[in-house]
Design an enzyme around this catalytic site. Structure first.
Site, mmCIF file in Angstrom:
data_model
loop_
_atom_site.group_PDB
_atom_site.id
_atom_site.type_symbol
_atom_site.label_atom_id
_atom_site.label_comp_id
_atom_site.label_asym_id
_atom_site.label_seq_id
_atom_site.Cartn_x
_atom_site.Cartn_y
_atom_site.Cartn_z
ATOM 1 N N GLY A 383 -8.506 -54.432 29.834
ATOM 2 C CA GLY A 383 -7.757 -54.890 31.006
ATOM 3 C C GLY A 383 -6.275 -54.796 30.754
ATOM 4 N N GLY A 385 -2.292 -56.499 32.177
ATOM 5 C CA GLY A 385 -1.595 -57.499 32.979
ATOM 6 C C GLY A 385 -0.104 -57.406 32.800
ATOM 7 N N GLY A 386 0.598 -58.459 33.259
ATOM 8 C CA GLY A 386 2.051 -58.427 33.257
ATOM 9 C C GLY A 386 2.669 -58.429 31.877
ATOM 10 N N PHE A 387 1.952 -58.961 30.868
ATOM 11 C CA PHE A 387 2.515 -59.056 29.529
ATOM 12 C C PHE A 387 1.965 -58.022 28.565
ATOM 13 C CE2 PHE A 387 3.412 -63.544 30.765
ATOM 14 C CZ PHE A 387 4.780 -63.444 30.656
ATOM 15 N N GLY A 388 0.949 -57.265 28.965
ATOM 16 C CA GLY A 388 0.437 -56.268 28.055
ATOM 17 C C GLY A 388 -1.005 -55.900 28.350
ATOM 18 N N VAL A 390 -5.160 -55.413 26.937
ATOM 19 C CA VAL A 390 -6.181 -55.961 26.051
ATOM 20 C C VAL A 390 -7.170 -54.855 25.693
ATOM 21 C CG1 VAL A 390 -7.946 -57.730 25.734
ATOM 22 C CG2 VAL A 390 -5.940 -58.206 27.139
ATOM 23 N N LYS A 404 -4.949 -58.279 22.156
ATOM 24 C CA LYS A 404 -3.926 -58.205 23.200
ATOM 25 C C LYS A 404 -2.658 -57.596 22.605
ATOM 26 C CE LYS A 404 -2.753 -61.987 25.355
ATOM 27 N NZ LYS A 404 -2.127 -63.088 26.118
ATOM 28 N N ASP A 501 -1.785 -71.500 34.701
ATOM 29 C CA ASP A 501 -2.304 -70.249 35.274
ATOM 30 C C ASP A 501 -3.829 -70.211 35.186
ATOM 31 O OD1 ASP A 501 -2.051 -67.810 36.595
ATOM 32 O OD2 ASP A 501 -1.929 -66.660 34.741
#
Length: 693
Positions: A383, A385-388, A390, A404, A501
């Site tokens: 997957g 996302g905004g930070f990196g 996985v 991650k 979150d």
């Protein structure tokens, strides 16, 4: 061909060469080419000897197992470096990006010459640098910087490694250690010059990622500047790299008469003496002392009250001073954190008096994690996302993990990394995902978690095919598991944690379908007596944020309770809260649940697939608890400890819920790094669904 002594002298040393009678008889084209050769020989060769071969710095990464004498990797490296010894015409652009070999023995190479030198000078510098790097470095990756060029090689593809890692080489030139007489004004003029030529370099294609410029610092002194990016960079990447380098240049050298910062993808340099060939952009600083005096004269003549002016100037200076100090402090804290975390033996991070050490969080080698993920292959991607991103990985002992890899372009990723270590490394609970270790090398920041084979909750409750796999008992156990995980965070752990979150994407399921809360990058630690906090930067996911947090930035343990209530109602209905307005039944899933509850039609809210296996009284009780959790006023919502009690005991009467918020507004997850696509949350520790503010 013969020359008399006078003619030979003129041709080699005069600024106005005069042809003798031998040369006049030559063909015009031959004369031009011969003069060009002499000019190059006179003007360029001495500088090669004096500066072009001047070694600035070398960086050799640690040796890895496959690099031995006469190994395929070393042979490919030699072939690559030798290929750069071709004719000077091959260096017309001053940049080369290539590779030699296949598989694990492939070597990627990159060479860059300063944009103000010709192909002949470029070739000589590259040859010298190639010989030097081969002697000095016996490692998997290395880079060497000379005055006029730089050479780099690696076992990794450079296109995926455009990360700024600036380096301030040891300054051996005496003149570069001299301090300027008026540092405040000097910094202003220097900043203006370097920012201007950086913008030109990054966004003007005709510059080919290179620019020089000069600007008057005083009547007798001029500042000369040079900036350059490698030819494979995108415009914005070049600008970001130069911007980072200029910050370091200002920190190390802004009060000196000269300085430079070099990195893998961009270099910056300035001096009070011209150090580059040719002429640069001629700039003029927009504000001078005389102009300031004229402004004051206008102010006086116009009779503007000095007190008002003083207030305005004072406010402006205070605001920008705080802003500048904040930027410098942030930059220093980021650099200090990287250096601190990079220690192989472990770290100590102070946060509310808490320490993290290598005994609590094992540090792993980057090479081990790269091998575990097949060099972060797309086939192992779980997957994004905004930070990196996985990845799925298999460690040498055969253990499967989720890795991650935080984004190297995001300093916010660094803050999330620090936050995750501080929070989750000290937490151990059945319903929290376990952090197994981390790796930090250069700009690479990786977190290693236990692998969740059943991935995340959202893939079950929102997928028509997988919904049938969830019986009510499994759903109920997941609900209780999430509640117990939150209870541990809010009340039972050593630290009081607000997750901020919580959503189905961040609830992972192990092989027994046990729920585990993940992704603590946005979590906040509260003091023992602290109940609420306020932030100007709202982070979270639309549809799960409490109204007081989305609208006013206020968050507390009741914010997490609200998110839990949304998840509870989503599990019961099998429908998402976000986007529910498109059904035409109600503005949100919460309002729809409230409407049916008041009309006595609760069973219409329940997912038909759950009806076959559920206990009607239990599922209606869970719906009731969900409505209590999403009430608009935080004071009306139960604590998570009360929720756990209500879920566990049938005999406790429940209060009547009040109306939930009609809307929580649209707020993006991370204001600087929105995600353009929504990816499936496969064991995803960071995926969020952003919406425009």
């Amino acid at each position: 061909m013969c020359f008399d002594l006078h003619c030979h002298f003129l041709l080699n040393y005069s600024s106005n060469p005069v042809c003798c009678h031998h040369i006049r008889k030559m063909e015009k084209e031959y004369v031009h080419s011969f003069l060009a050769f002499l000019i190059v020989s006179f003007f360029m060769r001495p500088n090669i000897l004096a500066g072009g071969d001047s070694l600035l710095s070398t960086f050799c990464e640690e040796k890895f197992k496959n690099y031995t004498l006469n190994s395929p990797f070393e042979n490919n490296l030699k072939l690559l470096l030798e290929s750069w010894s071709a004719s000077a015409s091959s260096w017309a652009t001053g940049f080369n990006n290539t590779f030699v070999g296949e598989g694990r023995d492939r070597v990627y190479g990159q060479a860059l010459c300063r944009g103000d030198v010709n192909s002949t000078v470029c070739q000589i510098c590259i040859e010298n640098a190639s010989q030097k790097i081969l002697k000095q470095c016996k490692s998997e990756a290395a880079i060497i910087w000379f005055d006029l060029c730089q050479v780099r090689y690696s076992f990794q593809n450079f296109s995926s490694m455009m990360v700024y890692t600036g380096k301030y080489p040891d300054q051996k030139r005496v003149e570069m250690n001299k301090k300027v007489s008026n540092p405040v004004h000097f910094v202003q003029v220097l900043t203006y010059l370097m920012n201007y030529i950086s913008n030109v370099t990054a966004f003007d294609p005709s510059t080919r990622m290179f620019a020089t410029g000069e600007i008057k610092f005083s009547r007798k002194k001029t500042i000369y500047g040079l900036v350059q990016c490698t030819g494979d960079m995108a415009q914005q990447d070049c600008y970001n790299c130069l911007n980072s380098a200029l910050k370091e240049l200002q920190e190390c050298c802004s009060s000196l008469e000269g300085g430079y910062v070099v990195s893998r993808n961009c270099n910056v340099r300035f001096h009070l003496d011209r150090f580059y060939y040719g002429s640069g952009l001629m700039l003029t600083y927009p504000t001078s002392n005389e102009a300031k005096w004229k402004i004051w004269m206008v102010v006086i003549v116009s009779c503007i009250p000095l007190s008002v002016l003083a207030v305005i100037v004072g406010f402006w200076a205070s605001y920008h001073g705080r802003k500048k100090r904040t930027e410098i402090d942030d930059e220093r804290s980021q650099n200090e954190l990287i250096h601190e975390l990079s220690r192989p033996t472990g770290v100590d991070i102070t946060e509310e008096g808490e320490l993290i050490s290598s005994e609590e969080l094992p540090f792993m080698n980057l090479s081990t994690l790269m091998a575990a993920t097949d060099n972060f292959s797309d086939s192992n991607k779980l997957g994004i996302g905004g930070f990196g991103t996985v990845y799925k990985g298999v460690l040498p002992d055969g253990k499967t993990v989720a890795i991650k890899r935080l984004s190297r372009k995001s300093w916010q990723g660094l803050e999330e990394f620090k936050n995750e270590i501080i929070v989750i490394a000290k937490l151990q609970h059945r319903n929290l995902v376990k952090l197994l270790g981390c790796a930090i090398e250069g700009q690479e920041k990786l977190l290693v978690y236990e692998f969740m084979p059943n991935r995340s909750l959202d893939l079950f409750i929102f997928d028509s095919k997988k919904q049938s796999q969830l019986e009510w008992k499994t759903c109920y156990d997941i609900i209780v598991g999430i509640a117990r995980g939150l209870l541990y965070l809010h009340e039972d752990s050593r630290l009081k944690i607000i997750h901020r979150d919580l959503k189905p994407n961040n609830v992972l399921l192990d092989h027994e379908m046990v729920a585990k809360i993940s992704d603590f990058g946005m979590a906040r630690i509260f003091g023992e007596d602290q109940n609420t906090a306020n932030t100007k930067r709202v982070v979270g996911t639309y549809g799960y944020m409490a109204p007081e947090y989305a609208m006013e930035g206020l968050f507390s343990v009741k914010s997490d309770v609200y998110s839990f209530g949304v998840i509870l109602l989503e599990i019961i209905s099998g429908r998402k809260n976000s986007g529910f307005h498109l059904t035409g039944q109600a503005p949100t899933l919460l309002v729809y649940a409230w409407k049916l509850w008041n009309e006595g039609k609760e069973m219409e809210f329940v997912d038909p697939l759950l009806m076959e296996s559920c206990m009607i009284t239990q599922i209606l009780k869970c719906m009731h608890i969900g409505l209590l959790c999403v009430q608009e006023d935080p004071a009306d919502r139960p604590t998570i400890s009360m929720v756990v009690v209500l879920l566990g005991k049938e005999s406790i009467p429940l209060p009547k819920p009040k109306q939930p918020a009609l809307s929580v507004g649209r707020v993006i997850q991370i204001d600087r790094f929105p995600i353009s696509n929504i990816y499936p949350s496969v064991n995803d520790l960071t995926v969020s669904v952003p919406s425009p503010r």
